[in-house]
Scaffold this motif. Structure first.
Motif, PDB file in Angstrom:
ATOM      1  N   LEU A  24       0.847  -1.193   0.000  1.00  0.00           N
ATOM      2  CA  LEU A  24       0.000   0.000   0.000  1.00  0.00           C
ATOM      3  C   LEU A  24       0.883   1.243   0.000  1.00  0.00           C
ATOM      4  N   THR A  25       0.485   2.244  -0.758  1.00  0.00           N
ATOM      5  CA  THR A  25       1.235   3.498  -0.734  1.00  0.00           C
ATOM      6  C   THR A  25       0.790   4.399   0.415  1.00  0.00           C
ATOM      7  N   ASP A  26      -0.384   4.122   0.977  1.00  0.00           N
ATOM      8  CA  ASP A  26      -0.921   4.948   2.053  1.00  0.00           C
ATOM      9  C   ASP A  26      -1.612   4.033   3.075  1.00  0.00           C
ATOM     10  N   LEU A  27      -1.113   4.014   4.296  1.00  0.00           N
ATOM     11  CA  LEU A  27      -1.709   3.150   5.315  1.00  0.00           C
ATOM     12  C   LEU A  27      -3.124   3.583   5.695  1.00  0.00           C
ATOM     13  N   ALA A  28      -3.532   4.767   5.268  1.00  0.00           N
ATOM     14  CA  ALA A  28      -4.925   5.181   5.475  1.00  0.00           C
ATOM     15  C   ALA A  28      -5.876   4.274   4.687  1.00  0.00           C
ATOM     16  N   ASP A  29      -5.349   3.533   3.700  1.00  0.00           N
ATOM     17  CA  ASP A  29      -6.161   2.610   2.900  1.00  0.00           C
ATOM     18  C   ASP A  29      -6.311   1.239   3.554  1.00  0.00           C
ATOM     19  N   LEU A  30      -5.759   1.048   4.744  1.00  0.00           N
ATOM     20  CA  LEU A  30      -5.815  -0.257   5.413  1.00  0.00           C
ATOM     21  C   LEU A  30      -7.255  -0.699   5.667  1.00  0.00           C
ATOM     22  N   GLY A  31      -8.109   0.192   6.113  1.00  0.00           N
ATOM     23  CA  GLY A  31      -9.514  -0.157   6.348  1.00  0.00           C
ATOM     24  C   GLY A  31     -10.196  -0.610   5.063  1.00  0.00           C
ATOM     25  N   ALA A  32      -9.929   0.093   3.973  1.00  0.00           N
ATOM     26  CA  ALA A  32     -10.499  -0.292   2.679  1.00  0.00           C
ATOM     27  C   ALA A  32      -9.969  -1.657   2.262  1.00  0.00           C
ATOM     28  N   PHE A  33      -8.680  -1.903   2.488  1.00  0.00           N
ATOM     29  CA  PHE A  33      -8.106  -3.213   2.167  1.00  0.00           C
ATOM     30  C   PHE A  33      -8.837  -4.317   2.924  1.00  0.00           C
ATOM     31  N   ARG A  34      -8.993  -4.143   4.226  1.00  0.00           N
ATOM     32  CA  ARG A  34      -9.653  -5.177   5.037  1.00  0.00           C
ATOM     33  C   ARG A  34     -11.093  -5.422   4.571  1.00  0.00           C
ATOM     34  N   LYS A  35     -11.803  -4.349   4.271  1.00  0.00           N
ATOM     35  CA  LYS A  35     -13.197  -4.472   3.829  1.00  0.00           C
ATOM     36  C   LYS A  35     -13.281  -5.264   2.523  1.00  0.00           C
ATOM     37  N   VAL A  36     -12.496  -4.877   1.535  1.00  0.00           N
ATOM     38  CA  VAL A  36     -12.546  -5.533   0.229  1.00  0.00           C
ATOM     39  C   VAL A  36     -11.987  -6.950   0.318  1.00  0.00           C
ATOM     40  N   ARG A  37     -10.901  -7.137   1.039  1.00  0.00           N
ATOM     41  CA  ARG A  37     -10.330  -8.482   1.202  1.00  0.00           C
ATOM     42  C   ARG A  37     -11.387  -9.443   1.718  1.00  0.00           C
ATOM     43  N   ASP A  38     -12.171  -8.998   2.697  1.00  0.00           N
ATOM     44  CA  ASP A  38     -13.170  -9.871   3.312  1.00  0.00           C
ATOM     45  C   ASP A  38     -14.340 -10.186   2.378  1.00  0.00           C
ATOM     46  N   GLU A  39     -14.480  -9.447   1.283  1.00  0.00           N
ATOM     47  CA  GLU A  39     -15.475  -9.769   0.256  1.00  0.00           C
ATOM     48  C   GLU A  39     -15.002 -10.924  -0.631  1.00  0.00           C
ATOM     49  N   PHE A  40     -13.686 -11.151  -0.671  1.00  0.00           N
ATOM     50  CA  PHE A  40     -13.119 -12.114  -1.605  1.00  0.00           C
ATOM     51  C   PHE A  40     -12.561 -13.374  -0.948  1.00  0.00           C
ATOM     52  N   ILE A  41     -12.217 -13.318   0.335  1.00  0.00           N
ATOM     53  CA  ILE A  41     -11.625 -14.489   0.980  1.00  0.00           C
ATOM     54  C   ILE A  41     -12.561 -15.053   2.044  1.00  0.00           C
ATOM     55  N   ASP A  42     -12.312 -16.284   2.426  1.00  0.00           N
ATOM     56  CA  ASP A  42     -13.064 -16.930   3.498  1.00  0.00           C
ATOM     57  C   ASP A  42     -12.519 -16.405   4.822  1.00  0.00           C
ATOM     58  N   VAL A  43     -13.295 -15.598   5.516  1.00  0.00           N
ATOM     59  CA  VAL A  43     -12.814 -14.982   6.754  1.00  0.00           C
ATOM     60  C   VAL A  43     -12.614 -15.998   7.874  1.00  0.00           C
ATOM     61  N   GLU A  44     -13.186 -17.191   7.725  1.00  0.00           N
ATOM     62  CA  GLU A  44     -12.971 -18.256   8.717  1.00  0.00           C
ATOM     63  C   GLU A  44     -11.648 -18.984   8.486  1.00  0.00           C
ATOM     64  N   ARG A  45     -11.125 -18.933   7.255  1.00  0.00           N
ATOM     65  CA  ARG A  45      -9.878 -19.593   6.897  1.00  0.00           C
ATOM     66  C   ARG A  45      -9.008 -18.616   6.101  1.00  0.00           C
ATOM     67  N   PRO A  46      -8.634 -17.500   6.709  1.00  0.00           N
ATOM     68  CA  PRO A  46      -7.896 -16.493   5.944  1.00  0.00           C
ATOM     69  C   PRO A  46      -6.459 -16.930   5.666  1.00  0.00           C
ATOM     70  N   PRO A  47      -5.895 -16.449   4.568  1.00  0.00           N
ATOM     71  CA  PRO A  47      -4.501 -16.770   4.275  1.00  0.00           C
ATOM     72  C   PRO A  47      -3.562 -16.034   5.222  1.00  0.00           C
ATOM     73  N   ALA A  48      -2.312 -16.487   5.256  1.00  0.00           N
ATOM     74  CA  ALA A  48      -1.269 -15.701   5.912  1.00  0.00           C
ATOM     75  C   ALA A  48      -1.129 -14.415   5.087  1.00  0.00           C
ATOM     76  N   CYS A  49      -0.620 -13.367   5.690  1.00  0.00           N
ATOM     77  CA  CYS A  49      -0.574 -12.092   4.977  1.00  0.00           C
ATOM     78  C   CYS A  49       0.544 -11.211   5.521  1.00  0.00           C
ATOM     79  N   SER A  50       1.233 -10.555   4.606  1.00  0.00           N
ATOM     80  CA  SER A  50       2.174  -9.493   4.959  1.00  0.00           C
ATOM     81  C   SER A  50       1.678  -8.228   4.286  1.00  0.00           C
ATOM     82  N   LEU A  51       1.787  -7.107   4.980  1.00  0.00           N
ATOM     83  CA  LEU A  51       1.378  -5.828   4.432  1.00  0.00           C
ATOM     84  C   LEU A  51       2.516  -4.849   4.624  1.00  0.00           C
ATOM     85  N   VAL A  52       2.892  -4.178   3.534  1.00  0.00           N
ATOM     86  CA  VAL A  52       4.032  -3.271   3.552  1.00  0.00           C
ATOM     87  C   VAL A  52       3.611  -1.928   2.971  1.00  0.00           C
TER      88      VAL A  52
END
Length: 135
Positions: free
Chosen positions: A79-107
């Protein structure tokens, strides 16, 4: 795949597993950016729009390899702006299984290949052994 969401003694998580163990064929997906199939930037100035396009691109790349979003073991997010973290989490949860989420690194990064890009995401997925097709 076995997801270790929060092993004993680990800090709390927000939408990712601390570890994911797997066997099978690995599928590495190059960093996906907010560009549509015609090469146009999507969601310029709109973090959610850019993230949604990136996840659509991830899903498309995975499908080409015979995988799906549920097969992702690890995401690496830039991410170029950590202010987008909330948007990332919201959209990510639309696409992945929140009960079995992948490992993740965020930079947070200073910039990406195009100045209008706010996000790039790469993935490591795994196909179950029985689903691997010769090719």
């Amino acid at each position: 795949m076995k997801h270790y969401l929060r092993p004993e003694g680990s800090p709390p998580v927000n939408g990712y597993s601390h570890a994911v163990a797997f066997s099978g064929t690995s599928v590495a997906v190059s960093g996906q950016v907010p560009v549509d199939a015609e090469g146009r930037i999507v969601g310029e100035g709109d973090p959610e729009g850019q993230l949604r396009q990136v996840f659509v691109n991830l899903r498309t790349a995975l499908a080409a390899a015979g995988a799906g979003m549920a097969d992702i073991a690890k995401l690496t997010v830039f991410l170029t702006d950590l202010a987008d973290l909330g948007a990332f989490r919201k959209v990510r949860d639309e696409f992945i299984d929140v009960e079995r989420p992948p490992a993740c690194s965020l930079v947070q990064v200073v910039g990406l290949v195009h100045p209008a890009f706010r996000v790039e995401i790469e993935a490591l997925a795994v196909l179950p052994v029985e689903s691997v097709q010769p090719g």
